[in-house]
Enzyme design. Structure first.
Site, PDB file in Angstrom:
ATOM      1  CG  ASP A 332      -1.838   1.121   1.319  1.00 23.00           C
ATOM      2  OD1 ASP A 332      -2.717   1.198   0.443  1.00 23.00           O
ATOM      3  OD2 ASP A 332      -1.719   1.968   2.232  1.00 23.00           O
ATOM      4  CD  GLU A 361      -2.251   2.670  -3.367  1.00 24.55           C
ATOM      5  OE1 GLU A 361      -3.377   3.117  -3.616  1.00 24.55           O
ATOM      6  OE2 GLU A 361      -1.724   2.752  -2.233  1.00 24.55           O
TER       7      GLU A 361
END
Ligand code: CA
Length: 617
Positions: A332, A361
């Site tokens: 993330d 990400e």
């Protein structure tokens, strides 16, 4: 005299008991256990107990050495740096705590490794990933819907922000559904305990790194889920967060080290501008604010430059990989944490698990900007990232452009052409995760104006393009909505709850149009699954002309021709300019319609259609 001795003895026992009862209440041991035979033989164990720093500590075990005892700024924590020698055996070794007459032994367990890292499959472009939010997918166990004593106890499926009761059992119950769809891997948004008072359902504000959120299940159930997925031929991707935690995390509420967090006199938010990391004209203040500012008010920003915290995070990853046998990790907010740490983390993880699949990400704007975070990009990233792939937002924007804008030099299908032409920036762009939507983006079907033709075009591009395609749950059944708040993109999968009006997991629960979408996606995904040419086959693209874009996927066995016609009318194309790849082929099979094209000199493509042709000699 006799009485006196007993009294002294009683006092002594009481003293020992009191002291003992203090130390015996060891509140935390992280990691809770470990393994022998890891490549990295050192281990840092964090202990939390009242006044633990008052004790003398020794470690007793065969080939186990206490290298260093680190006392934190907080009297209730210590970190033991242990060296696990080559002759250490699985079993329990003892950590001896002594204070005056008080002696306590804590048994720390070392297990035998169960993961065969050389046999691991990892995650790569052969996969087709299904992304879901466990709380919103299916409720397989209503007993865990509300857990006494936990925050965020409002349980209402009518509230966008509340927990809805979906869980790991709900995912396990639908393994056949993923298989039917042709998915080969599952990516669940974080499963870690997220005991936050508000909107805790998404899992990105972790409050315990070593515990599955009880509303989703428990650690054992997670390990079972991975095992059952593997048995069904489906890999599992873990979603991890290194930038921040939830402010209800025990390491924030009672900090082992103040230095583990970036703190400010008053709340300071990050400016969300990752370009500060590469901008040659950057302002130092902007750059500092970017990396140290908080992602949100309830998400304390971690200082990964602290080596103890860095090790805490790296060990936590390894612990889950070894405990559950996970195949890949999605990282993330990849550009936000300290980039040297991210490079070190990746090196450490890939050193233990060389075949593990990783993608970060990178919700960023710009092709070079995105490639900056990948391994050996050759761009000026001084931390030499080790990351094999990223979430390909640039291709996502390009596909969006192709399906929503008129054709032009750089717009419409030309956007995809230019995006791919920039793949020279990557060591291997096939490691990028590619997608049409996700949990932070408007639903794809809504973006294309609920136009089923455009929907199919997107699906066809996704599944014939280079990279690791990712389907966001519900896209296969035409779930729709625009974002703001994001929760509108995270509605429950209908049929995941017992009394739902319709069950979209079943053909007879879906509308005709939903079945049209589902069948289209499943057919192409299963074709892709059985034909390596669409997995790791080479790609050749031709300059788009008149709103028609042609690319090929090919290997020594097969050649696939993909014709994307964005026009509202059918187009007939001459194929002579594709001679370098098409020559020798006489016919073609349309993968989606099963029709055969008897001639290839000219091909007519319907309006708003992607033709996927398997060429035949
Ligand atoms: Ca539940």
């Amino acid at each position: 005299m006799k009485i006196k001795t007993s009294a002294i003895l009683a006092v002594l026992i009481l003293t020992i008991y009191c002291a003992f009862s203090q130390i015996i209440n060891i509140e935390r041991v992280n990691p809770p256990f470990w393994w022998v035979g890891m490549k990295n033989s050192s281990l840092e164990i964090l202990f939390k107990a009242k006044n633990i720093q008052d004790y003398n500590i020794k470690v007793i075990g065969k080939d186990i050495t206490l290298e260093k005892l680190v006392k934190s700024d907080n009297h209730d924590y210590i970190i033991l740096k242990i060296l696990i020698g080559p002759n250490a055996k699985a079993g329990k070794f003892q950590i001896y705590f002594n204070k005056g007459i008080v002696n306590l032994f804590y048994n720390y367990e070392l297990k035998d490794r169960i993961i065969n890292t050389t046999a691991q499959q990892g995650l790569n472009s052969s996969d087709f990933v299904y992304l879901l939010i466990p709380d919103r997918f299916s409720n397989g166990d209503t007993v865990n819907d509300k857990i006494a004593g936990m925050h965020d106890s409002i349980f209402s499926r009518d509230s966008l922000f509340s927990r809805h009761g979906g869980d790991l059992q709900g995912v396990i119950n639908h393994l056949d559904y993923f298989k039917e769809l042709g998915a080969t891997a599952l990516w669940l948004t974080p499963f870690f305990e997220t005991n936050q008072p508000f909107a805790s359902y998404h899992g990105y504000a972790i409050t315990d790194h070593y515990k599955v959120d009880p509303r989703l299940g428990d650690n054992q159930l997670y390990a079972d889920f991975v095992k059952k997925s593997h048995d069904a031929g489906i890999k599992v991707i873990m979603d991890m967060v290194f930038n921040h935690i939830g402010n209800e995390h025990w390491i924030y509420k009672d900090k082992p080290f103040k230095n583990w967090f970036h703190s400010f006199d008053k709340f300071t938010k990050t400016n969300f501008r990752d370009v500060t990391l590469m901008d040659p004209y950057v302002s130092e203040a902007d750059k500092i604010k970017y990396t140290t500012g908080w992602f949100d008010k309830h998400m304390p920003d971690l200082n990964q430059q602290d080596t103890l915290l860095a090790t805490f995070l790296i060990q936590n990853t390894i612990w889950w990989l070894e405990y559950a046998g996970i195949d890949g990790i999605r990282l993330d907010t990849y550009p936000y944490p300290d980039q040297k740490f991210m490079s070190d983390w990746t090196k450490a993880i890939l050193s233990e698990y060389p075949k593990l699949g990783l993608f970060g990400e990178t919700w960023v704007s710009g092709l070079a900007n995105q490639a900056f975070y990948t391994k050996n990009s050759g761009l000026k990233n001084k931390y030499n990232p080790q990351l094999p792939g990223v979430t390909d937002f640039q291709l996502f924007y390009a596909i969006n452009n192709a399906l929503t804008k008129d054709f032009g030099w750089t717009d419409g299908v030309s956007a995809i052409y230019y995006c791919l032409a920039n793949d020279f920036l990557y060591e291997n762009a096939y490691n990028n995760a590619i997608f049409l939507d996700n949990h932070d983006q408007s639903r794809f079907y809504s973006v294309v104006g609920e136009d089923i033709d455009k929907y199919k075009m997107g699906i066809a591009i996704l599944l014939t393009m280079r990279g690791i395609p990712v389907n966001y749950y519900g896209t296969e059944i035409l779930m729709k909505n625009f974002g703001s708040p994001d929760e509108k993109l995270r509605e429950d999968f209908s049929g995941g709850w017992k009394n739902d009006k319709s069950n979209k997991f079943l053909k007879n629960g879906r509308t005709e149009k939903e079945n049209e979408a589902f069948t289209y996606l499943a057919k192409l995904a299963n074709y892709r699954k059985n034909n390596t040419v669409l997995q790791d086959g080479k790609l050749m693209q031709f300059i788009p002309e008149n709103g028609v874009y042609v690319y090929f996927r090919y290997n020594e066995n097969k050649t696939i021709m993909v014709i994307v016609n964005q026009n509202k009318s059918s187009q007939t194309i001459e194929t002579s300019r594709f001679a370098e790849i098409i020559k020798g082929y006489k016919k073609a099979k349309n993968i989606m319609t099963d029709e055969t094209l008897e001639k290839l000199d000219t091909i007519t493509v319907g309006a708003k259609t992607v033709m996927v042709l398997e060429l035949i000699k």
